[in-house]
Design a protein around this motif. Structure first.
Motif, PDB file in Angstrom:
ATOM      1  N   MET A   1      37.176  39.585  37.391  1.00  0.00           N
ATOM      2  CA  MET A   1      37.993  38.643  36.648  1.00  0.00           C
ATOM      3  C   MET A   1      38.778  37.762  37.612  1.00  0.00           C
ATOM      4  O   MET A   1      39.498  38.270  38.477  1.00  0.00           O
ATOM      5  CB  MET A   1      38.996  39.406  35.768  1.00  0.00           C
ATOM      6  N   LEU A   2      38.643  36.445  37.473  1.00  0.00           N
ATOM      7  CA  LEU A   2      39.449  35.554  38.297  1.00  0.00           C
ATOM      8  C   LEU A   2      40.898  35.637  37.828  1.00  0.00           C
ATOM      9  O   LEU A   2      41.173  35.956  36.670  1.00  0.00           O
ATOM     10  CB  LEU A   2      38.954  34.113  38.172  1.00  0.00           C
ATOM     11  N   ARG A   3      41.817  35.325  38.739  1.00  0.00           N
ATOM     12  CA  ARG A   3      43.249  35.397  38.405  1.00  0.00           C
ATOM     13  C   ARG A   3      43.645  34.166  37.607  1.00  0.00           C
ATOM     14  O   ARG A   3      44.390  33.315  38.070  1.00  0.00           O
ATOM     15  CB  ARG A   3      44.052  35.525  39.695  1.00  0.00           C
ATOM     16  N   ARG A   4      43.097  34.068  36.429  1.00  0.00           N
ATOM     17  CA  ARG A   4      43.343  32.928  35.555  1.00  0.00           C
ATOM     18  C   ARG A   4      43.278  33.411  34.117  1.00  0.00           C
ATOM     19  O   ARG A   4      43.020  34.577  33.859  1.00  0.00           O
ATOM     20  CB  ARG A   4      42.259  31.864  35.742  1.00  0.00           C
TER      21      ARG A   4
ATOM     22  N   PRO B   1      46.146  36.143  30.574  1.00  0.00           N
ATOM     23  CA  PRO B   1      45.557  36.392  31.894  1.00  0.00           C
ATOM     24  C   PRO B   1      44.392  37.355  31.770  1.00  0.00           C
ATOM     25  O   PRO B   1      44.532  38.425  31.178  1.00  0.00           O
ATOM     26  CB  PRO B   1      46.685  37.039  32.695  1.00  0.00           C
TER      27      PRO B   1
ATOM     28  N   ARG C   1      43.028  39.304  33.798  1.00  0.00           N
ATOM     29  CA  ARG C   1      43.138  40.611  34.448  1.00  0.00           C
ATOM     30  C   ARG C   1      44.010  41.583  33.676  1.00  0.00           C
ATOM     31  O   ARG C   1      44.118  42.749  34.050  1.00  0.00           O
ATOM     32  CB  ARG C   1      43.641  40.434  35.872  1.00  0.00           C
TER      33      ARG C   1
END
Lengths: 292, 241, 270
Positions: free
Chosen positions: B89-92, B132, B134
Motif C-alpha cells: 500500500m502506498l502512503r496515500r 489512508p 495503510r
C-alpha cells in the motif's frame, strides 16, 4: 538498474536548478539585509583589525563617512596579518591595520601604492589584580615582561599574526627573551582575536597585551585590570592603504581612495578624536605627523 | 471499453529456468496459459511458485528459455497485473493508490478518476476512498490491491498467495471476488499452499516441486488421482522435499 | 571595578547590529561581573529585550540568518532529494565508496566548507570575477555544501528502505529505475522533511563557514551566530547568550511546526 549516464543527467539537472536558485538569491541579496547601512548599492570592502571593530570605532565613524559621501563601508575585521592577506588576494578595496613593518612589506610587494598614517592608540599590559609577577603600576613594559617570564606567571598571547601579536613579539625581542627557548606552560598561545584573548586571560588569571581601545570597550573584565601602561614602546600606529588596481583591476579605486582621503582629512581626524567611551578617548589622530 | 483485438494470451513459457543461490530455482518449465479460468500453482514452500509468477509478470528475467506472449505485453499498458502476498500500500489515500497505478500506466487524468471510482465501487471500497490505505484492515488492503490491479484492465491477473495472511472470513471474500473476476473474462494465475482454496477455485493445477513442473492437469483429475508420488504425498499432507 | 557608562555609548550594540540602539540597552550594563558570575536573569533579560525591543538591526540579523539558512536548505533539497533518491536506486561500481564518503561528509567541519568556498570565491580564486566573497550568496553557497551531504545521505537511506518495500508493486505497474523516484520521494515525504530539518539544524547552528565567507560585516553579512561569536569576543556574554536563546527559540519553533505538520500528515498517510 540505472545507467550511470542517467544518473549524471539527473545530477546535472539538479545542479542547474540549484545554480538558478543561487543566481536568484544573488539578485535579491541586498534588500533582505536592509539595515540602514546596507541600503545603498555603492560600497567598498575594507579589511581591518579586530581592535578597530571590537572597540566600536567603526560604528562611530562609518555612518559619518557614508552621510558625507554616500559610500557604504563593509568592514571585514580580522587579525592584521589576515587583513593584509585579504587585501593581497584582492578581496578588499582598502586595508586599515596596525603593524607598520607588515604594512611596509605590503607596500613593497606592490599591493598598495602608498600608506597613510591615520591614528594611534597604545597597548596596555592587562593582568589579574593579584599580580603574581609583581609588575602592577610600573611603566617599563620590558622589565615587566622579564618579570613575567622569570616567575613563569601565566601570559596569554594572541598568536594570530595580528598587529597586537607582532607588537608583543617585538617587545619580547627587546626584552632579550627568546620565546622559542623560554616558552613554557606559562606562555599560552591561543591564536584568537583580542576579545577572546581577554576572555581567556580573565578565565585563567593571566597577563595579556591588549590595545587600549578594545580594553576600554571590553565588558567581561572580571578580575582583570591594567598592570602596565604609558611606556613609549607601547605605541600602536594605524595605517591605511588603498589596494593597488594594477594588482587587482576590479578594486574600487576612487571610492576606496575617497575613504582613505576622508580618514586623513580634518573631518575624518576629528571624527576619530571624538569617539570616546566613558569619557576616554580611544584613538589619537596623527595623519599629519611625519614618519608615523 | 477499447481493447485491442489481439489478445496477449495465450502465454507460453518455453523451457524457462531461473538460477539463484548457485542452483536452479526454476528448472526448465514449459507451459501454456490460454485465456479463461483459474490456474493454480500448487506446491510446498520453496517449490518456486512465487518465482514462476514473477518470471511470467516480468519482474524477473529467466536465466534460460523465454516468456512469450501472443501480443505485446510489456511497456506501460501491458494488460497483465499482479497482486502480492503482502499487499503493498502506498502512503496515500485509497483512491490515490488506484490513481497512482493508472497514472503509471499512462491513463489521462480525467479517465483516471472515472476508472478509480469504478474500481472502488466494484470492490466495495467507495466509502473508504479518502482514507489512508495503510490504515485499512488486512482484508480491505488485499481488496484494494485487487481493485488497483483490476483498474488496469488486465487480461491476465497474477496473484501470489493472496489470502495467506488473512482470516477465513476475509479469505472467503477474496475468493468470491476472484470468481467474479473470472466470470468477467479475466484469466487468473495464482499460487497458493492452501489445498482447500485450490480445490474451491482451480480449473487447472500446476504442481511444482523443487523448481520443476511435475504435474499439469485439470483440477478434478489432479485432486482425484495425482500422477506423481510427490503430489500424492502433498495431497495427503505429508512433508515432501 | 565600577565603571560608568554614558547612555549613548554602546559601541557593541551599535556595532553588532549595524544600527544605533535608541534605548538604554539592558545587556551592556549588566555585565560587570566576571565570567563565572554571569547571572541568568541578565541573560534572559537580554534575550527578552532583543525580542521585545524589536531593534531593526536585530531583526535584520534574524532575517538574514533565516534567509541564508532557509535558502541553503531549499537549494540543498532541490539538489539532494533527487540525487539521494537516484543514489538509492542506482547500482554502479564504487557506489559504496560514494555512500561512505557522503556519510563522512555529514561530519565535515563547517570551517573547512567555509574555507573551500572562500578559496573558490576569493578574487584570486577560480570564481573570483563573480565578486561574491563577503556576500550573503557566498554564505548560502557554503551552507549548501554543509547541508547537501546530510540531505543526500538521509534521502538515500529513506528512499532505499521505501524502495525495498515498494519495489514489486512499482515495477509491476511499470515504474522502474528513475521513473520510481517521484513516487518514492512523495511517499517518503515525512521522513524526508526530517532530513531537511536536520540540514536546517546544522546550517542554523554553524558559525565557522558563514564567518569565513561572509566576513561578519555589520548590517550585511552578520548573522545570529556570527554576532554571538563577536559579542563573546567582546566579553558581552549576556548579550551573546541572549542571542543564543533567541536562536534556540527560533529553531525550536521551526522544528515544532515541522514536527506537528509531519505528525498530522503521517497519521493521514499511515
Amino acid at each position: 538498474m540505472i545507467a550511470p549516464r542517467r544518473l549524471l543527467l539527473i545530477a546535472g539537472f539538479s545542479a542547474a536548478l540549484a545554480g538558478l536558485a543561487l543566481a536568484q538569491t544573488a539578485t535579491v541579496a541586498p534588500p533582505a539585509a536592509s539595515t540602514p547601512a546596507a541600503a545603498g548599492t555603492r560600497f567598498i570592502t575594507v579589511s581591518s583589525t579586530t581592535s578597530t571593530q571590537d572597540s566600536g570605532l567603526f560604528g562611530h565613524i562609518l555612518p559619518l563617512f557614508q552621510a558625507r559621501t554616500g559610500i557604504e563601508v563593509r568592514v571585514v575585521s580580522q587579525g592584521t596579518g589576515q587583513a593584509l592577506d585579504t587585501g593581497r588576494r584582492g578581496d578588499a578595496d582598502v586595508v586599515f591595520v596596525h603593524a607598520k613593518a607588515q604594512e611596509e612589506k605590503f607596500l613593497a610587494e606592490g599591493f598598495a601604492l602608498e600608506r597613510k598614517p591615520v591614528m594611534y592608540n597604545d597597548f596596555v599590559l592587562i593582568g589579574p589584580k593579584s599580580d603574581p609577577a609583581g609588575v602592577a603600576g610600573t611603566k617599563d613594559i620590558v622589565a615587566a615582561l622579564k618579570a613575567i617570564q622569570e616567575k613563569s606567571a601565566p601570559f596569554v598571547s594572541r598568536g594570530d599574526k595580528s598587529g597586537t601579536h607582532s607588537a608583543e613579539l617585538a617587545l619580547w625581542k627587546i626584552a632579550g627573551i627568546d620565546l622559542d627557548q623560554k616558552k613554557g606552560s606559562w606562555y599560552r598561545d591561543i591564536g584568537q582575536g583580542m576579545g577572546a584573548a581577554l576572555n581567556t586571560a580573565g578565565g585563567m588569571g593571566a597577563y595579556v597585551l591588549s590595545d587600549r581601545g578594545t580594553w576600554i570597550a571590553f565588558k567581561n573584565r572580571g578580575d582583570l585590570t591594567i598592570a602596565v601602561e604609558g611606556d613609549r614602546r607601547l605605541f600602536n600606529q594605524y595605517g591605511v592603504m588603498a589596494v593597488n588596481p594594477a594588482k587587482h583591476p576590479h578594486v574600487k579605486v576612487s571610492d576606496g581612495q575617497a575613504f582613505v582621503n576622508w580618514l586623513i582629512s580634518p573631518e575624518g581626524q576629528k571624527a576619530i578624536a571624538e569617539y570616546k567611551i566613558d569619557g576616554q578617548q580611544l584613538f589619537f589622530p596623527n595623519a599629519t605627523q611625519a614618519g608615523a | 471499453m477499447m481493447r485491442d483485438v489481439t489478445s496477449i494470451l495465450p502465454l507460453s513459457l518455453e523451457s524457462i529456468s531461473f538460477r539463484g543461490e548457485g542452483r536452479k530455482l526454476v528448472d526448465a518449465v514449459s507451459l501454456v496459459v490460454p485465456a479463461g479460468g483459474v490456474t493454480v500453482l500448487l506446491g510446498p514452500n520453496g517449490a518456486g511458485k512465487s518465482l514462476m509468477l514473477r518470471l511470467c509478470h516480468g519482474l524477473l528475467t529467466p536465466s534460460e528459455g523465454r516468456v512469450r506472449w501472443a501480443a505485446s505485453a510489456t511497456g506501460r499498458a501491458k494488460r497483465h497485473a499482479m497482486v502480492f502476498q503482502k499487499p503493498i500500500m502506498l502512503r496515500r489515500s485509497v483512491e490515490a493508490n488506484i490513481d497512482h497505478a493508472l497514472a503509471a500506466a499512462g491513463v489521462a487524468r480525467m479517465e483516471r478518476r472515472e476508472r478509480a471510482q469504478a474500481a472502488l465501487g466494484r470492490f466495495g471500497l467507495s466509502e473508504r476512498a479518502t482514507q489512508p490505505a495503510r490504515l485499512l484492515s488486512g482484508g480491505e488492503q488485499q481488496r484494494l490491491a485487487i481493485a488497483r490491479a483490476w483498474s488496469l484492465r488486465p487480461e491476465l491477473l497474477f496473484l501470489d498467495e493472496p489470502t495467506s495472511q488473512l482470516d477465513p472470513a476475509a479469505t472467503r471474500q477474496i475468493e468470491e471476488l476472484l470468481t467474479g473476476l473470472v466470470a468477467e473474462g479475466i484469466t487468473v494465475l495464482m499460487s497458493t499452499h492452501d489445498l482447500g482454496q485450490a480445490k474451491r477455485l482451480a480449473d487447472r493445477v500446476l504442481f511444482l516441486h523443487r523448481g520443476r513442473l511435475i504435474e499439469d492437469s485439470l483440477a478434478e483429475y489432479f485432486f482425484a488421482e495425482p500422477q506423481t508420488m510427490e503430489a500424492s504425498a502433498f495431497l495427503a499432507g505429508d512433508l515432501i522435499w | 571595578m565600577p565603571r560608568q557608562r554614558r547612555p549613548l555609548d554602546h559601541p557593541s550594540r551599535r556595532d553588532s547590529f549595524g544600527s544605533a540602539p535608541e534605548d538604554e540597552g539592558c545587556a551592556s550594563k549588566l555585565t560587570q561581573s566576571g565570567v563565572g558570575q554571569v547571572d541568568f536573569a541578565a541573560i534572559f533579560k537580554a534575550a527578552f529585550a532583543l525580542v521585545v525591543g524589536l531593534d531593526p538591526g536585530f531583526l535584520a540579523i534574524v532575517g538574514l540568518s533565516l534567509r541564508v539558512t532557509l535558502s541553503a536548505v531549499l537549494i540543498a533539497g532541490l539538489i539532494g532529494l533527487p540525487l539521494g533518491a537516484a543514489l538509492a536506486l542506482a547500482r554502479f561500481p564504487g557506489r559504496s565508496v560514494v555512500i561512505v564518503c557522503l556519510n563522512a561528509l555529514m561530519g565535515l567541519p563547517p570551517v573547512v566548507a567555509g574555507l573551500f568556498v572562500f578559496l573558490l570565491l576569493s578574487r584570486s580564486g577560480p570564481l573570483g570575477p563573480l565578486g561574491l566573497l563577503f556576500t550573503p550568496t557566498a554564505m548560502i553557497a557554503a551552507q549548501v555544501i554543509l547541508v547537501l551531504p546530510i540531505v543526500i545521505a538521509l534521502t538515500r537511506q529513506t528512499v532505499e528502505d521505501l524502495w525495498s518495500e515498494y519495489r514489486d508493486h512499482l515495477r509491476s505497474v511499470g515504474l522502474e529505475g528513475m521513473r520510481a523516484i517521484p513516487t518514492l520521494l512523495f511517499d517518503g515525504r515525512f521522513a524526508l522533511a526530517t532530513a531537511l530539518l536536520a540540514g536546517f539544524g546544522r546550517a542554523s547552528a554553524e558559525v565557522g563557514a558563514v564567518l569565513i565567507v561572509g566576513g561578519n560585516i555589520a548590517g550585511y553579512t552578520r548573522t545570529m551566530t556570527t554576532t554571538i561569536t563577536l559579542e563573546t569576543s567582546k566579553g558581552d556574554l549576556p548579550l551573546a547568550l541572549g542571542l543564543g536563546l533567541v536562536l534556540i527559540a527560533l529553531t525550536l519553533a521551526i522544528n515544532a511546526v515541522a514536527f506537528g505538520a509531519s505528525r498530522i500528515g503521517a497519521r493521514y498517510a499511515g
